[in-house]
Structure formats: C-alpha cells, structure tokens
Scaffold this active site. Structure first.
Site, PDB file in Angstrom:
ATOM      1  N   ASP A  16       0.888  -1.161   0.000  1.00 49.38           N
ATOM      2  CA  ASP A  16       0.000   0.000   0.000  1.00 49.38           C
ATOM      3  C   ASP A  16       0.929   1.214   0.000  1.00 49.38           C
ATOM      4  O   ASP A  16       1.498   1.567   1.027  1.00 49.38           O
ATOM      5  CB  ASP A  16      -0.876  -0.063   1.265  1.00 49.38           C
ATOM      6  N   LYS A  70       3.182  11.111  -3.577  1.00 53.69           N
ATOM      7  CA  LYS A  70       2.117  10.440  -4.352  1.00 53.69           C
ATOM      8  C   LYS A  70       1.237  11.433  -5.111  1.00 53.69           C
ATOM      9  O   LYS A  70       0.719  11.124  -6.169  1.00 53.69           O
ATOM     10  CB  LYS A  70       1.268   9.623  -3.379  1.00 53.69           C
ATOM     11  N   GLU A  98      -7.157   0.768  -4.532  1.00 53.63           N
ATOM     12  CA  GLU A  98      -7.173   0.669  -3.068  1.00 53.63           C
ATOM     13  C   GLU A  98      -8.507   0.145  -2.516  1.00 53.63           C
ATOM     14  O   GLU A  98      -8.497  -0.763  -1.682  1.00 53.63           O
ATOM     15  CB  GLU A  98      -6.820   2.026  -2.456  1.00 53.63           C
ATOM     16  N   ASP A 144     -12.855   5.902   2.634  1.00 54.95           N
ATOM     17  CA  ASP A 144     -11.420   5.877   2.945  1.00 54.95           C
ATOM     18  C   ASP A 144     -10.912   7.286   3.266  1.00 54.95           C
ATOM     19  O   ASP A 144     -10.758   8.121   2.374  1.00 54.95           O
ATOM     20  CB  ASP A 144     -10.677   5.288   1.726  1.00 54.95           C
TER      21      ASP A 144
END
Ligand code: AMP
Length: 611
Positions: A8, A72, A149, A172
């Site tokens: 992850d 990211k 994800e 999330d």
C-alpha cells in the site's frame, strides 16, 4: 514458492504485507512499526533517510529543506524534487520508499522479494498508474499487478464471504486524501462501480485545526506568535497529531510542550487541555466536506442507499468517532471496521499477490474505467470506443475509414471524457498511421483497437487491414486528473448533454453533406457526358440547394438534401454500371458507413477520420 508481496504505497504511510497460510500479515519495519511514513529525507551528510528516520529528522532538523512528503500527489506529473544539487522525479522518490519496503520485507521473511502488487487510488489515470509501476521497477520490483485501493480493501474483507454478492461502499479517509468507492463483491469477483473523492482532505487538516487552536491560545496567553518559529511548529504538528489520535479513544487530552518558546521573562511552556467536544467543534466543517464525494459516488453508482449492504471504513482517520458517526449518519448503516483501517489495503494487496502466486485460489478481479475513451472523428466528433465504468482489463475495436479520396494518412487522436465533441474532452495523445494506399474515400478499413490492461494502462493501435501496416501508442498523458476533475467532466457532460448531442448531429450532417457534394461533383466532372441533361441539371440543382442550406445552418434540410443527393448519385452510378439499385441513403446519427464501404458484419460501426 517465491512470495508476491502487497504494498500500500500511501500518501502519508506505506505498508507491505504478505500471505502466510492463506492469511495476510503486515510486515514490521526495521524501525519496529507496520506503518512506514511515506517520507524521504537527506541528512546533512547526504545520507538518504526513508520512513520514520526521515520523519524524525524533519522534526529535529526542520531547517533542512530536504524532506519530501506526499510525493504520491505528484505521480504521473513532471514535478521534480530538488535535493541539494540533484533533482528527482516522483517515480524515483517513490522508488526510494518502495526500496525500503522491499528491504524490510526481505529482512522479515529472510528471503529475496522480487514481485509485488501495488495499490493506487481508483481514480488514478494511466500515467499515474504507469509512474507507480515505473517506481516499482526502479526499486527492483516486478510489479505484477496494480490494483485499486478500495478493491484491495474489499478483498481483505471479502475473503471469507465469497458466497454472497454484496454491494459495498468503501469510505477511505487517510492522512491527506478522502475517497469513496462503491463496489460489488462476491462469488469470487470484485468490481468497482463508481468512485469519487477529495484529494485535499485528510487527517492533516484535522491536525492543522488543532495546531491553529493551540497557536492562537498560546498567543493570547503569552503574546508570542509561534507561526514564525519553524522548530516550534514542527513540535506542535507532531503533538497535534498525537492529540487527535488520543481523542479517538479519550474524551479529553492534554497537550504538553515544555520550552516551546522564550521571551525576556524566560522560557514558555505550552500546556493545554483539549476536549473531544471542542475538537469536534473545531473540525465540524471538515466532517461536512465528507458528504459531497459520498453523495457523488452513490449517485454515479446508480444505486440507492438502501441497496448498499455494507459500509467499510478504511484509513487511519476513520478511527475518529466523529467520522464514524458521520459515515453512519449519511449511509444509514453501522460501518464495518473489523479489519484495522490502516492495514486493510495492504492486506488486500497481499491476498491478491497470493492469488497471483497461486497461494490463494478462485478470485477474479474486475475494476472499472472512470471516464470513457475514444478518438476524434470527422467534424471534431468524439467517438467512444470504451465506455465509462467499463470493467478492466478490456479490449475493444472499431473500424474507421478515410474522409477524402486518395487520403494516405490518418490521425488517431485519443481522448478521454464524456462530451460528444472532441474539443471538450481531454486529449491523451495522438499518432498518425501513414502509407495507406491511395484509394477512394470510404474504401480503406482502419481498425482502431483500445486495450486497457489489468493495471489500467491504455494501449491504442491502428491497423490498415489492406496492408497490415500498424501504429500504436501507450498513453503517457502529461497531466493528472483529480477526482474533482473527473466529477467536473461528468457533470459538464450531463449539463451539456442535449446541446452536445445536437452539435454532434449537426457536425456529422455537415461532414456528410460536404462529402456527398464532393462525390456528386466528381461524378459530374468525370462522367457527366454519359447522362441525360435533365438528370444532370437535377443533380446540379440539389447541390446548389444543399450548399444554400449548409450556409444557412439549416440542419434538418441539410440531412434531407444530402439524402436526396445521395440517392441521385447512386441512381446515376447504377445506371452507369447497370447495377441493381438500392438507393436508400444511410442514416446519419448512428454513424452509418459512408458511401462505398461495406459493413463487414462483425463491426458495430464504421465511421471516418478527420482529414
Ligand atoms: P493512512 O493514510 O490511512 O495511513 O492514515 C493516516 C492518518 O490517520 C493520519 O492522519 C493519522 O494521524 C490518522 N490516524 C491514525 N490513527 C488515528 C487515530 N487513532 N485517530 C485518529 N486519526 C488517526
């Protein structure tokens, strides 16, 4: 059997997991924690630090501007991080994080780790996915699969519930981003139906509110502005995050930072109590912001709230009682949080790794495209090849032809979006297919194939069926699409739906009319002497009228006269070649074949390229 680990690669933290005896296990890093901060730093001596060490240095040595966080957010862009006299791409920085994950996994497992499944947000576009894959390669990992994800989270939950087919919502909330996805899981398959989020909403915002509160209170009490003191601010940031976490289980906490500042009267300490109630009041608007993406993802899924059977919480911030309560309130369901929200994504990735390595059996992965993809055709029209929300991997093809006689080159302009005209969509790339043997327009058959692999990377090829000549590109798009942008594009398409459809028909009508006039004039020029004068005059009259209605932008009559002209040309050609007549003109709006092209049956549509 060599392990395929699941990684992850998060905005705030990264985790690596593997499957042992059919169960996912998160690996503990060399520093002793499962969560590795996605932070890269360089010490004064130039030594590279990753994870906790980089985070610690950032706190103890905030003057150094060589700490890189949240890389990211830059994946797939041409962002460069400058460290001392060197510049690094986002892929290289991410590779440093992945290298650490790889090394930690190797130390933990006592064997070499060469393959990985890496997770990305569901809305990541081709270039962001490709950049993630490249980061893996740079780190010495073979990225066997990139998965979404929420899909990974669903896998972690779904493993022992494979007999039911469930509609679930994944909520999330991580350190820097918020995502909502609707999935269908069960019977060995997982499908993302829709996804939406806020790239700029996460735990950091909650931390910031605590910091602001503490700084303001400190100023009131001591008349000292901590905002100008970088060292103090770093300590405050850390303390604010700690307080936030404590307030997830406690109703009050005390922030204690001795020797935070000093003035003429001596050192100043910060000691303040913060209650959960006060914290919730300070962050009420942040919680409210969770609603928009939730509503949008649900609307996009085409499902009613009542049809959602499960709500899963993912991301460390879903431990906050206010977030859990809000998720429950808007979804009308008690959210499931059996699996640790920090680890669930990496665990799902590990299970997927296990499936690919042959350790875990019977699971098929289905993901979806977030926007439609297609090419630009005559008149600037966007012709879809892969529809939005199609399951991937997918490959689709359509056959196109030329728009002009003797045309030897076609341009394939690849776009992504929901609008009917190419100019309103997002260009992903373009290429030319050359050396098409000169022939009348409508004769060449160019097969355009779109292929999205299991990692979401798009390959587009064009092949001339006559010569087998082929050109292709792998889409490396220069810009990013955030969930907000995807949202905007979908919304705009809805707003302009009618207008766009009208424009599309109009453009197609005009293109077809121009082509018909050209054909008719060619026939008159080359073979005029073979027909009776009254027939020739009739064709000339219709051409003239068609030109007039084209000029007057009269769409209805443009279509009508085009049909008439087509019929006349067809009759004359039939007369010339004494062939049985079938003069019905092809309808326009369905993208029917232009004259002279036979539909080979297996293709859904024949259209034409822009000149
Ligand atoms: P993630 O990106 O999923 O690793 O989530 C990291 C975020 O979760 C950070 O903002 C953390 O501060 C936050 N977080 C972790 N544990 C807790 C907790 N117990 N309560 C509130 N927030 C937490």
């Amino acid at each position: 059997m060599p392990k395929i680990v699941g990684i992850d690669l998060g905005t705030t933290n990264s985790l690596v997991a593997f499957v042992e005896a059919g169960q996912p296990v998160v690996i503990t890093s060399a520093e002793g924690s499962e969560l590795v901060p996605s932070i890269v730093g360089f010490s004064k001596s130039g030594e590279r630090l990753v994870g906790d060490l980089a985070k610690r240095q950032a706190i103890s040595n905030p003057e150094r501007t060589t700490t890189i966080i949240s890389i990211k957010r830059h994946m797939g862009t041409d962002f460069k991080a400058q460290i001392d006299d060197k510049v690094y791409t986002p892929q290289e920085i991410s590779a440093m994080i992945l290298q650490k994950m790889k090394a930690d996994a190797e130390a933990f497992l006592g064997e070499a780790v060469e393959k990985a499944v890496i997770t990305v947000p569901a809305y990541f576009n081709d270039s962001e996915r490709q950049a993630t894959k490249d980061a893996g390669t740079i780190a010495g990992l073979e990225v066997v699969r990139i998965i979404n994800e929420p899909t990974a989270a669903a896998i972690a939950y779904g493993l022992d519930k494979q007999q039911e087919l469930l509609k679930i919502l994944v909520f999330d909330l991580g350190g820097g981003t918020f995502d909502v996805s609707v999935l269908e899981i069960g019977e060995g398959t997982y499908q993302v139906i829709s996804t939406c989020g806020d790239m700029r909403l996460g735990g950091d915002d909650w931390d910031q509110r605590i910091m602001d509160y503490l700084v303001d209170e400190f100023k009131k009490q001591n008349s000292i502005d901590l905002r100008i003191d970088r060292v103090a601010m770093q300590r405050l940031k850390d303390a604010a995050e700690q307080a936030k976490k404590e307030l997830s289980t406690e109703t009050a906490t005390t922030v204690n930072l001795p020797f935070l500042a000093a003035d003429a009267s001596g050192p100043k300490h910060l000691e303040m109590e913060l209650t959960r109630a006060r914290f919730e009041e300070l962050t009420k608007d942040l919680v409210e912001r969770l609603k928009g993406p939730f509503d949008k993802a649900l609307a996009d899924s085409g499902l009613r709230l009542g049809q959602i059977q499960k709500v899963i919480l993912v991301g460390g911030c879903t431990r906050m009682p206010m977030v859990q309560a809000f998720a429950k309130k808007i979804s009308g369901k008690e959210p499931t949080r059996d699996v640790d929200p920090d680890k669930v994504v990496s665990m799902g990735a590990a299970i997927q790794g296990g499936v690919l390595a042959g350790e875990v059996k019977d699971m098929v992965l289905l993901d979806v495209t977030s926007l439609s993809m297609g090419i630009e055709t005559a008149g600037g029209v966007f012709t879809r090849i892969i529809e939005r929300n199609s399951q991937i991997p997918i490959s689709k093809q359509k056959v196109f032809t030329t728009a002009a006689d003797g045309q030897t080159t076609v341009e394939v302009h690849v776009l992504q979006g929901e609008r009917d005209l190419a100019a309103h969509n997002r260009s992903l790339g373009r290429f030319e297919l050359k050396n098409i043997p000169p022939s009348p327009k409508g004769i060449p058959q160019i097969e355009v194939a779109f292929e999205i692999d299991a990692n979401g990377i798009l390959n587009v090829s064009a092949r001339d069926r006559a010569t087998n000549n082929k050109q292709k590109i792998t889409i490396q798009s220069p810009t990013n699409l955030t969930p907000e942008e995807i949202d905007r594009m979908v919304k705009e398409a809805q707003t302009y739906q009618e207008e766009d459809a009208k424009l599309k028909v109009e453009r197609q009508a005009r293109t077809l009319a121009d082509q018909e006039i050209e054909s008719a004039e060619k026939l008159l020029r080359e073979h005029g002497s073979r027909f009776a004068t009254d027939k020739l005059q009739r064709v000339r009259d219709v051409i003239e009228r068609l030109r007039a209605v084209l000029e007057a932008l009269d769409e209805e009559r443009t279509i009508e006269y085009t049909k008439v002209l087509k019929g006349l040309v067809y009759n004359l050609s039939s007369e010339m070649y004494a062939q049985p007549a079938e003069p019905e003109a092809a309808p326009m709006s369905g993208g029917a074949p232009p004259p002279g092209v036979s539909d080979s049956g297996d293709e859904e549509i024949l259209s034409w390229f822009q000149k």
